[in-house]
Scaffold this motif. Structure first.
Motif, short mmCIF file in Angstrom:
data_model
loop_
_atom_site.label_atom_id
_atom_site.label_comp_id
_atom_site.label_asym_id
_atom_site.label_seq_id
_atom_site.Cartn_x
_atom_site.Cartn_y
_atom_site.Cartn_z
N UNK A 140 2.98 -6.65 6.43
CA UNK A 140 1.94 -5.63 6.50
C UNK A 140 2.47 -4.24 6.80
N UNK A 141 3.41 -4.14 7.75
CA UNK A 141 3.79 -2.84 8.30
C UNK A 141 4.98 -2.19 7.59
N UNK A 142 5.78 -2.96 6.87
CA UNK A 142 6.89 -2.37 6.13
C UNK A 142 6.43 -1.96 4.74
N UNK A 143 6.70 -0.72 4.39
CA UNK A 143 6.42 -0.22 3.04
C UNK A 143 7.73 -0.15 2.27
N UNK A 144 7.74 -0.75 1.10
CA UNK A 144 8.96 -0.74 0.27
C UNK A 144 9.03 0.58 -0.48
N UNK A 145 10.04 1.40 -0.17
CA UNK A 145 10.19 2.72 -0.79
C UNK A 145 11.02 2.66 -2.08
N UNK A 146 12.00 1.75 -2.11
CA UNK A 146 12.85 1.57 -3.29
C UNK A 146 13.17 0.10 -3.44
N UNK A 147 13.44 -0.33 -4.67
CA UNK A 147 13.84 -1.70 -4.90
C UNK A 147 12.68 -2.67 -4.73
N UNK A 148 13.03 -3.92 -4.43
CA UNK A 148 12.03 -4.97 -4.33
C UNK A 148 12.43 -5.94 -3.21
N UNK A 149 11.55 -6.11 -2.24
CA UNK A 149 11.83 -7.00 -1.12
C UNK A 149 11.97 -8.44 -1.60
N UNK A 150 11.24 -8.81 -2.65
CA UNK A 150 11.30 -10.19 -3.15
C UNK A 150 12.68 -10.56 -3.64
#
Length: 447
Positions: A140-150
């Motif tokens: 919820x609290x982390x926003x992905x600015x670049x790339x992909x967390x998956x």
């Protein structure tokens, strides 16, 4: 003369809204006082709401992303943390404790990172790969600015039977070192050798950056580098590693919170120290609380100054209505009734200020992010016209959250309303009491 019920209320109404159309300085003063109270309530509501939202947002991030609800610091030398597999199994045992919803193993290592733009000290956080999906706060609290967390979650080396050398870094570190998704970050840890550990040698490991994330609170995540737990065991020096267990409960503010901590401490035994989030971050939350109290105190002083205008307006109103007071008292009006009428007039002024100020303050709070962004664009536009090159951010994440969490504290708004009404009565009591004590003959003699 027998007094009719409610005559004080009718008299109070005539004080504020007289039937005659003649000019009244006192009446203007009353409406001026109402306006002043309304204007003073607006910043009080806005500051209280935004401060609450900011503090709650920072608190949520510190609890959810840093220490979790409860954190256990495990002794580094025990066999239960010798490998990633052992550490995970050790942590699973904590989930059997009543009140514990989830537990996550974590390694923290202070290291040096090298990128395109120099070097920087970092804090490595080695966690399970699915932490950004399984943990609700991370998701919820982390926003992905670049790339992909998956891609970080799913990255796996089939030949080695373990995760790839992948990492997720914070936005501030990304800007400072000019590193982006797809780049390589080199991490330097140290290890000792020799009989007494007198020789220290560096160990270099390279990781591919899969994503750049931001929690919206730069002070918290500016040095964080996330890597898989198994990769930390295989690729980094573990001499300075700290073994932690992040433990989630149903409610970090529950009355059962301390009891859960005790049960966890008994379960871990002498091999771990168990602390609640409010014990780990005592300094931060004391600072938040003192800041909040000071801001509200300053705002209440402004409201107090505004309510003093009501006292001045009531004094002028008493002077203008002396003849009416004398006539009413000659007809049998009681001193208490006269005093009550003027106090009701003062209370009406306070209520009028609330009617003006509360909705305006709530609306400004609801649209606070839009207002801040509009002001940023306006200031930056004027800056460009003046030849400026830097971009101004009013909500700088280095000091605040990048977005204001909109939260209307209903209980505190009610408290503000009650305080304004009480202050209105308090500052008007003396002139109202004096009006009730006036003697008809003295008034008529003066006039």
């Amino acid at each position: 003369m027998k007094q009719k019920p409610g005559w004080s209320l009718k008299f109070a109404g005539s004080l504020i809204f007289p039937k005659t159309e003649k000019k009244s300085i006192a009446r203007r003063s009353i409406f001026g006082a109402v306006l002043c109270i309304g204007l003073s309530i607006v910043p009080l509501v806005v500051v209280t709401s935004i401060t609450n939202g900011m503090i709650d947002g920072m608190t949520e991030r510190i609890i959810g992303l840093s220490s979790s609800h409860i954190q256990a610091y495990v002794a580094p030398g025990i066999s239960r943390v010798k490998s990633a597999y052992d550490f995970k199994n050790y942590v699973k045992e904590a989930c059997d404790i009543p009140g514990v919803l989830a537990a996550y193993p974590e390694l923290e290592i202070s290291a040096l990172a090298a990128g395109k733009n120099g070097r920087s000290g970092i804090e490595i956080r080695a966690l399970e790969q699915d932490i950004f999906v399984r943990n609700k706060s991370f998701a919820k609290l982390f926003e992905c600015c670049e790339g992909d967390v998956s891609s970080f979650v799913e990255s796996w080396n089939e030949e080695a039977g373990m995760p790839n050398q992948v990492a997720i870094i914070g936005q501030k570190l990304s800007k400072d070192m000019d590193l982006h998704a797809g780049d390589t970050i080199r991490i330097i840890t140290t290890r000792s050798s020799g009989e007494n550990g007198e020789r220290v040698s560096p160990k270099l490991s390279s990781f591919r950056i899969e994503a750049v994330v931001s929690s919206g609170y730069q002070e918290l995540d500016q040095f964080w580098v996330f890597i898989p737990l198994e990769t930390a065991y295989s690729s980094l020096s573990m001499e300075s590693a700290s073994y932690n267990v992040m433990i989630e409960t149903a409610d970090a503010f529950s009355p059962e919170f301390v009891a859960i901590q005790r049960r966890l401490a008994a379960s871990f035994g002498k091999y771990a120290n168990v602390y609640r989030w409010d014990q780990i971050h005592t300094a931060e939350f004391e600072n938040f609380s003192s800041t909040k109290v000071m801001l509200v105190f300053v705002m209440m002083l402004i409201v107090l100054v505004a309510t003093v205008n009501i006292s001045s307006a009531i004094v002028m109103l008493v002077m203008e209505r002396q003849k009416e007071i004398a006539i009413l008292k000659s007809l049998g009006a009681s001193p208490r009734g006269i005093t009550s009428a003027f106090l009701l007039a003062a209370l009406s002024c306070g209520a009028g200020g609330l009617i003006l100020g509360l909705p305006a303050g709530i609306l400004l709070t609801i649209f606070s992010n839009q207002i801040v962004h509009a002001l940023e664009r306006l200031v930056n536009w004027f800056s460009l016209l003046g030849g400026g090159k830097g971009e101004l951010h009013l909500m700088d994440p280095a000091y605040y959250l990048s977005e204001i969490p909109v939260e209307i504290p209903v209980n505190q708004v009610i408290l503000i309303a009650v305080a304004v009404l009480l202050l209105s009565l308090l500052v008007s009591y003396l002139p109202s009491r004096k009006a009730g004590r006036e003697k008809p003959l003295d008034i008529l003699r003066k006039n």
